[in-house]
Design a protein around this motif. Structure first.
Motif, PDB file in Angstrom:
ATOM      1  N   VAL A   5       0.885  -1.123   0.111  1.00  0.00           N
ATOM      2  CA  VAL A   5       0.080  -0.061  -0.022  1.00  0.00           C
ATOM      3  C   VAL A   5       0.858   1.228  -0.006  1.00  0.00           C
ATOM      4  O   VAL A   5       1.773   1.413   0.849  1.00  0.00           O
ATOM      5  CB  VAL A   5      -0.841  -0.002   1.353  1.00  0.00           C
ATOM      6  CG1 VAL A   5      -1.922   1.222   1.225  1.00  0.00           C
ATOM      7  CG2 VAL A   5      -1.799  -1.141   1.233  1.00  0.00           C
ATOM      8  N   ALA A   6       0.661   1.869  -0.889  1.00  0.00           N
ATOM      9  CA  ALA A   6       1.450   3.241  -1.117  1.00  0.00           C
ATOM     10  C   ALA A   6       0.501   4.399  -1.142  1.00  0.00           C
ATOM     11  O   ALA A   6      -0.407   4.561  -1.852  1.00  0.00           O
ATOM     12  CB  ALA A   6       2.161   3.193  -2.527  1.00  0.00           C
ATOM     13  N   ILE A   7       0.722   5.612  -0.337  1.00  0.00           N
ATOM     14  CA  ILE A   7       0.594   6.888  -0.372  1.00  0.00           C
ATOM     15  C   ILE A   7       1.337   7.822  -0.674  1.00  0.00           C
ATOM     16  O   ILE A   7       2.597   7.899  -0.425  1.00  0.00           O
ATOM     17  CB  ILE A   7      -0.100   7.101   1.028  1.00  0.00           C
ATOM     18  CG1 ILE A   7      -0.703   6.043   1.812  1.00  0.00           C
ATOM     19  CG2 ILE A   7      -0.742   8.482   0.958  1.00  0.00           C
ATOM     20  CD1 ILE A   7      -2.172   5.701   1.421  1.00  0.00           C
ATOM     21  N   SER A  31      -6.831   4.661  -5.728  1.00  0.00           N
ATOM     22  CA  SER A  31      -7.818   5.793  -5.125  1.00  0.00           C
ATOM     23  C   SER A  31      -7.304   7.094  -5.047  1.00  0.00           C
ATOM     24  O   SER A  31      -6.036   7.063  -4.571  1.00  0.00           O
ATOM     25  CB  SER A  31      -8.496   5.256  -4.051  1.00  0.00           C
ATOM     26  OG  SER A  31      -8.554   3.550  -3.800  1.00  0.00           O
ATOM     27  N   ARG A  32      -8.153   7.966  -5.234  1.00  0.00           N
ATOM     28  CA  ARG A  32      -7.873   9.310  -4.721  1.00  0.00           C
ATOM     29  C   ARG A  32      -8.157   9.511  -3.315  1.00  0.00           C
ATOM     30  O   ARG A  32      -9.427   9.267  -3.031  1.00  0.00           O
ATOM     31  CB  ARG A  32      -8.633  10.441  -5.827  1.00  0.00           C
ATOM     32  CG  ARG A  32      -8.121  10.402  -7.144  1.00  0.00           C
ATOM     33  CD  ARG A  32      -6.784  11.039  -7.516  1.00  0.00           C
ATOM     34  NE  ARG A  32      -6.530  10.739  -8.900  1.00  0.00           N
ATOM     35  CZ  ARG A  32      -5.732  11.358  -9.582  1.00  0.00           C
ATOM     36  NH1 ARG A  32      -4.843  12.181  -8.629  1.00  0.00           N
ATOM     37  NH2 ARG A  32      -5.224  11.206 -10.957  1.00  0.00           N
ATOM     38  N   VAL A  33      -7.645   9.959  -2.368  1.00  0.00           N
ATOM     39  CA  VAL A  33      -7.604  10.101  -0.972  1.00  0.00           C
ATOM     40  C   VAL A  33      -7.233  11.473  -0.503  1.00  0.00           C
ATOM     41  O   VAL A  33      -6.498  12.219  -1.337  1.00  0.00           O
ATOM     42  CB  VAL A  33      -6.991   8.879  -0.092  1.00  0.00           C
ATOM     43  CG1 VAL A  33      -7.403   7.566  -0.504  1.00  0.00           C
ATOM     44  CG2 VAL A  33      -5.207   8.969  -0.384  1.00  0.00           C
ATOM     45  N   LYS A  58      -3.944  13.069  -2.053  1.00  0.00           N
ATOM     46  CA  LYS A  58      -2.880  11.832  -2.115  1.00  0.00           C
ATOM     47  C   LYS A  58      -3.442  10.931  -3.183  1.00  0.00           C
ATOM     48  O   LYS A  58      -4.599  11.066  -3.312  1.00  0.00           O
ATOM     49  CB  LYS A  58      -2.564  11.504  -0.842  1.00  0.00           C
ATOM     50  CG  LYS A  58      -2.009  12.489   0.221  1.00  0.00           C
ATOM     51  CD  LYS A  58      -0.560  12.947  -0.205  1.00  0.00           C
ATOM     52  CE  LYS A  58       0.117  13.622   0.794  1.00  0.00           C
ATOM     53  NZ  LYS A  58       1.464  14.049   0.464  1.00  0.00           N
ATOM     54  N   ARG A  60      -3.648   6.771  -3.392  1.00  0.00           N
ATOM     55  CA  ARG A  60      -2.960   5.468  -2.588  1.00  0.00           C
ATOM     56  C   ARG A  60      -3.275   4.318  -3.728  1.00  0.00           C
ATOM     57  O   ARG A  60      -4.173   4.280  -4.497  1.00  0.00           O
ATOM     58  CB  ARG A  60      -4.497   5.040  -1.573  1.00  0.00           C
ATOM     59  CG  ARG A  60      -4.325   3.800  -0.856  1.00  0.00           C
ATOM     60  CD  ARG A  60      -5.561   3.753  -0.061  1.00  0.00           C
ATOM     61  NE  ARG A  60      -5.294   2.327   0.702  1.00  0.00           N
ATOM     62  CZ  ARG A  60      -5.209   2.172   1.710  1.00  0.00           C
ATOM     63  NH1 ARG A  60      -5.353   2.841   2.616  1.00  0.00           N
ATOM     64  NH2 ARG A  60      -5.485   0.818   2.367  1.00  0.00           N
ATOM     65  N   GLU A  62      -2.859   0.167  -4.113  1.00  0.00           N
ATOM     66  CA  GLU A  62      -2.828  -1.150  -3.604  1.00  0.00           C
ATOM     67  C   GLU A  62      -2.342  -2.141  -4.626  1.00  0.00           C
ATOM     68  O   GLU A  62      -2.971  -2.300  -5.513  1.00  0.00           O
ATOM     69  CB  GLU A  62      -4.192  -1.509  -2.853  1.00  0.00           C
ATOM     70  CG  GLU A  62      -4.588  -0.473  -1.544  1.00  0.00           C
ATOM     71  CD  GLU A  62      -5.845  -0.678  -1.241  1.00  0.00           C
ATOM     72  OE1 GLU A  62      -6.268  -1.980  -1.228  1.00  0.00           O
ATOM     73  OE2 GLU A  62      -6.624   0.142  -0.591  1.00  0.00           O
ATOM     74  N   GLY A  89       5.206  10.681   1.254  1.00  0.00           N
ATOM     75  CA  GLY A  89       4.232   9.676   1.278  1.00  0.00           C
ATOM     76  C   GLY A  89       4.710   8.522   2.093  1.00  0.00           C
ATOM     77  O   GLY A  89       5.739   8.493   2.716  1.00  0.00           O
ATOM     78  N   LYS A  90       4.087   7.461   2.133  1.00  0.00           N
ATOM     79  CA  LYS A  90       4.604   6.238   2.688  1.00  0.00           C
ATOM     80  C   LYS A  90       4.361   4.879   1.992  1.00  0.00           C
ATOM     81  O   LYS A  90       3.463   4.977   1.065  1.00  0.00           O
ATOM     82  CB  LYS A  90       3.936   6.150   4.021  1.00  0.00           C
ATOM     83  CG  LYS A  90       3.959   7.026   5.227  1.00  0.00           C
ATOM     84  CD  LYS A  90       5.175   6.899   6.139  1.00  0.00           C
ATOM     85  CE  LYS A  90       5.187   7.558   7.474  1.00  0.00           C
ATOM     86  NZ  LYS A  90       5.238   9.226   6.889  1.00  0.00           N
TER      87      LYS A  90
END
Length: 116
Positions: A5-7, A31-33, A58, A60, A62, A89-90
């Motif tokens: 999972v990357a943001i 996904s747009r978050v 951000k 996201r 997956e 991000g992470k």
């Protein structure tokens, strides 16, 4: 099997997708978050009330991968998404217990990015 999972920043999305394609990583969900991390230290005073700044846009990603694809997937994201600024991000790597491909009924490694 893992779920990566990357943001990331929205403006780095195309670079990340290209890096993943070059790393032969296939299949992802996007996904747009909205959220915040270290960049929310800013506060404003509006009519006598202290308010934290808005959440930031951000993206996201997956990505379900088999074990041999974990490192290439993470490395591709880290290299393509990095600007060196707060808010890059992470990336989270989460163990996956079971996976099923709905269309074929395939399970586990056969249902995610194939083993090399």
């Amino acid at each position: 099997m893992k779920l990566v999972v990357a943001i990331i920043r929205p403006d780095k999305l195309n670079e990340v997708l290209e890096a993943l394609f070059k790393a032969e990583v296939r299949g992802l969900t996007l996904s747009r978050v909205r959220g915040h991390g270290g960049e929310t230290e800013e506060v404003e005073t509006y009519r006598g009330t202290t308010v934290k700044m808005e959440l930031h846009e951000k993206v996201r990603l997956e990505i379900g991968v088999s074990e041999p694809f974990v490192k290439p997937t993470v490395e591709a994201i880290l290299k393509a998404a990095r600007t060196g600024e707060v808010g890059d991000g992470k990336v989270f790597v989460i163990p996956v217990e079971k996976v099923y491909r709905i269309r074929t009924g395939e399970e586990d490694e056969a249902a995610v990015t194939p083993v090399q």
